[in-house]
Scaffold this active site. Structure first.
Site, PDB file in Angstrom:
ATOM      1  N   PRO A 157      -1.862  -0.008   0.408  1.00 19.96           N
ATOM      2  CA  PRO A 157      -1.673   1.258   1.127  1.00 19.96           C
ATOM      3  C   PRO A 157      -0.456   1.987   0.561  1.00 19.96           C
ATOM      4  O   PRO A 157       0.673   1.531   0.713  1.00 19.96           O
ATOM      5  CB  PRO A 157      -1.449   0.821   2.577  1.00 19.96           C
ATOM      6  CG  PRO A 157      -0.973  -0.596   2.483  1.00 19.96           C
ATOM      7  CD  PRO A 157      -1.572  -1.181   1.253  1.00 19.96           C
ATOM      8  N   ASP A 190       4.076   0.088  -1.940  1.00 12.63           N
ATOM      9  CA  ASP A 190       3.055  -0.631  -1.178  1.00 12.63           C
ATOM     10  C   ASP A 190       3.596  -0.862   0.228  1.00 12.63           C
ATOM     11  O   ASP A 190       4.532  -1.636   0.426  1.00 12.63           O
ATOM     12  CB  ASP A 190       2.760  -1.958  -1.877  1.00 12.63           C
ATOM     13  CG  ASP A 190       1.620  -2.741  -1.231  1.00 12.63           C
ATOM     14  OD1 ASP A 190       1.279  -2.448  -0.068  1.00 12.63           O
ATOM     15  OD2 ASP A 190       1.089  -3.659  -1.888  1.00 12.63           O
ATOM     16  N   HIS A 191       2.985  -0.196   1.213  1.00 11.65           N
ATOM     17  CA  HIS A 191       3.511  -0.248   2.578  1.00 11.65           C
ATOM     18  C   HIS A 191       3.307  -1.615   3.231  1.00 11.65           C
ATOM     19  O   HIS A 191       3.881  -1.891   4.289  1.00 11.65           O
ATOM     20  CB  HIS A 191       2.852   0.845   3.419  1.00 11.65           C
ATOM     21  CG  HIS A 191       3.734   1.377   4.515  1.00 11.65           C
ATOM     22  ND1 HIS A 191       4.952   0.822   4.850  1.00 11.65           N
ATOM     23  CD2 HIS A 191       3.573   2.431   5.364  1.00 11.65           C
ATOM     24  CE1 HIS A 191       5.501   1.489   5.844  1.00 11.65           C
ATOM     25  NE2 HIS A 191       4.682   2.476   6.177  1.00 11.65           N
ATOM     26  N   ARG A 192       2.508  -2.481   2.636  1.00 11.36           N
ATOM     27  CA  ARG A 192       2.378  -3.834   3.168  1.00 11.36           C
ATOM     28  C   ARG A 192       3.683  -4.600   3.005  1.00 11.36           C
ATOM     29  O   ARG A 192       4.016  -5.460   3.823  1.00 11.36           O
ATOM     30  CB  ARG A 192       1.259  -4.594   2.444  1.00 11.36           C
ATOM     31  CG  ARG A 192      -0.135  -4.032   2.615  1.00 11.36           C
ATOM     32  CD  ARG A 192      -1.135  -4.797   1.776  1.00 11.36           C
ATOM     33  NE  ARG A 192      -0.748  -4.819   0.356  1.00 11.36           N
ATOM     34  CZ  ARG A 192      -1.342  -5.570  -0.563  1.00 11.36           C
ATOM     35  NH1 ARG A 192      -2.350  -6.364  -0.225  1.00 11.36           N
ATOM     36  NH2 ARG A 192      -0.946  -5.529  -1.826  1.00 11.36           N
TER      37      ARG A 192
END
EC number: 2.3.1.12
Length: 430
Positions: free
Chosen positions: A224, A400-402
Site C-alpha cells: 500500500p 510501504d504503509h505496512r
C-alpha cells in the site's frame, strides 16, 4: 551429428531470455569461450560464451526471439563435444533409466503411464530441477503437458500428472487445440474493414518491458503506497556544488546534485531504519538490513534500469559521483551485469532530469521506500521576512504503509530536507 548448444541456466532465477544479438553466423569458425550471443534476462544483458571449439552450422533462434532455458539455440560442428552435457541441458535418457529402477505400487499414477503412448521424439521444455523432480517421482517427463510459458513444464504439471489431471501431451490433444484455434480465427477479418480509418500495428512485448511490467504490478499489488511531497530551498547546495565542480573536474569527476541526495538518503535510512527494511508478510518477518545500498533509476532506450551503488555510506561524494556516471554509461550501452542491479535497500528516481517536479514513484519491491527528486526551479520564497528568488528542489517520498507510518515517513523527509538545505551538515551528520 552436430553439437546442439542449449540456452544455459544463467542464474538469478531466470528461466528464459531474449536473444538480443548474435556475434556468429553459419560457417563461422569459433574457439571455446568465444562470445556467441547477447541474451537479455530480466533487466540485464548477459554474454553467452561457446563451451566448445568448432564451426557454426546453424543459428536456431533469431534475434528478438525469447528462448527458454534448455532450448537449442545454435548447432556447432564439434565432433569431440557431441556427448557433452551442460547446465540447462538434461539428458533425457536418464529420465528413462531411473524410473525403471523404482517399482511403483499398482495404484500409483506412474504405472498407468507405462501403457500410454508417448512421443519419445517430442521436444520437452523444462528446467533441470523439474526434470529431476519428474525422475524422482517416476514420471516420464515427455508424457506431461506443460502449462508454463511456451509450453514449459513445471513441478505443478508433474504433480497434476501424478494426480491424473492432464495426463499426456498426446497428438490428439494437440490436434484438438489446433482445431479450436482454427475455428476461432474467422472472427479476426471483421476488424480489417476498420483498418483504413483506424490503423493499428502490434509488436511483441520486449523482455525488458515484460520484466518492468511484472515488477511494477507486483509492487502496487503488494505494498500500500503512500507518497509525501515537499520542496526545499537548495541555494547553499547550489553554491557548494559550484564551488567544488572545478576541483572535481580536475580529478576527472563530473559532479552533479545526485551524489548529495544519495548521502542525505543514507543518513535518513540510518536515522530511521524502518526505511531500510523489507516486509515479508508471507514469512511473518521484517528484514532489517545493516548495509546501505542505493539504487539509481536510469532511463534508457530499452526501458528503466536500476543499477546499485553498493555501500554508499562508505563512499565520498566524489566516489559516488564517479560510480553513478559509470553505471549510467553501462546502462545506456546495455552492459550492466546482474550483480550491478541487485542488492539495493532503497532507491532514488530522478524525474527532474526529464523536467518533472512532483510525482508518485513506485517502490522497487521488496524495498519499502523510494525517494523521487524533481527539477530544481527558481521560485519565490520568504527569507528573513522578504520575498526572494531561490533554487527550489521538489521531493517525493513513497513508502510501504505496512511497515512505515506517516509520521516516520515525514520525519525522514524532513531530515533529508535539512541536510540538502545545508550540505555542510552532510560532513557532520551524513
Amino acid at each position: 551429428m552436430a553439437f546442439e548448444f542449449r540456452l544455459p541456466d544463467i542464474g538469478e532465477g531466470i528461466h528464459e531470455g531474449e536473444i538480443v544479438k548474435w556475434f556468429v553466423k553459419a560457417g563461422d569458425t569459433i574457439e571455446e569461450d568465444d562470445v556467441l550471443a547477447e541474451v537479455q534476462n530480466d533487466k540485464s544483458v548477459v554474454e553467452i560464451p561457446s563451451p566448445v571449439s568448432g564451426t557454426v552450422e546453424e543459428v536456431m533462434v533469431e534475434e528478438g526471439t525469447v528462448a527458454v532455458v534448455g532450448d537449442v539455440i545454435v548447432k556447432i560442428d564439434a565432433p569431440d563435444a557431441e556427448d557433452m552435457q551442460f547446465k540447462g541441458h538434461d539428458d533425457d535418457s536418464s529420465s528413462k533409466e531411473e524410473p525403471a529402477k523404482e517399482e511403483a505400487p499398482a495404484e500409483q499414477a506412474p504405472v498407468a503411464t507405462q501403457t500410454e503412448e508417448v512421443d519419445e521424439n517430442r521436444t520437452v521444455k523444462a528446467m533441470p530441477s523439474v526434470r529431476k523432480y519428474a525422475r524422482e517421482k517416476g514420471v516420464n517427463i515427455k508424457a506431461v503437458s506443460g502449462s508454463g510459458k511456451n509450453g514449459r513444464i513445471t513441478k505443478e504439471d508433474v504433480d497434476a500428472y501424478l494426480n491424473g489431471g492432464a495426463p499426456t501431451a498426446s497428438n490428439e490433444s494437440a490436434d484438438s487445440a489446433t482445431n479450436e484455434e482454427v475455428a476461432e480465427t474467422p472472427a479476426a477479418p471483421a476488424a480489417v474493414s476498420l483498418e483504413g480509418d483506424f490503423p493499428e500495428t502490434t509488436e511483441k512485448i520486449p523482455a525488458m518491458r515484460r520484466a518492468i511490467a511484472k515488477a511494477m504490478v507486483n509492487s502496487k499489488h503488494t505494498a500500500p503506497h503512500v507518497t509525501l511531497m515537499d520542496e526545499i530551498d537548495v541555494q547553499a547546495l547550489w553554491d557548494h556544488r559550484k564551488k567544488f565542480k572545478e576541483i572535481a573536474a580536475e580529478q576527472g569527476t563530473k559532479l552533479t546534485f545526485l551524489p548529495y541526495v544519495v548521502k542525505a538518503l543514507v543518513s535518513a535510512l540510518k536515522k530511521y531504519p524502518a526505511l531500510n527494511t523489507s516486509f515479508n508478510e508471507e514469512a511473518g518477518e521484517i528484514v532489517h538490513k545493516h548495509y546501505w545500498n542505493i539504487g539509481i533509476a536510469a532511463d534508457t532506450d530499452r526501458g528503466l534500469l536500476v543499477p546499485v551503488v553498493k555501500h554508499a555510506d562508505r563512499k565520498s561524494i566524489f566516489q559516488i559521483s564517479d560510480e553513478i556516471n559509470e553505471l549510467a554509461v553501462k546502462a545506456r550501452d546495455g552492459k550492466l551485469t546482474a550483480d550491478e542491479m541487485k542488492g539495493a535497500t532503497c532507491t532514488i528516481s530522478n524525474i527532474g532530469s526529464a523536467g518533472g517536479q512532483w510525482f508518485t514513484p513506485v517502490i522497487n519491491h521488496p524495498e519499502v521506500a523510494i525517494l523521487g527528486i524533481g527539477r530544481i526551479a527558481q521560485k519565490p520564497i520568504v527569507k528573513d521576512g522578504e520575498i526572494v528568488a531561490a533554487p527550489v528542489l521538489a521531493l517525493s517520498l513513497s513508502f510501504d504503509h505496512r511497515q512505515i507510518d506517516g509520521a516516520t515517513g515525514q520525519n525522514a523527509m524532513n531530515h533529508i530536507k535539512r541536510l540538502l538545505n545545508n550540505p555542510e551538515l552532510l560532513l557532520m551528520e551524513g
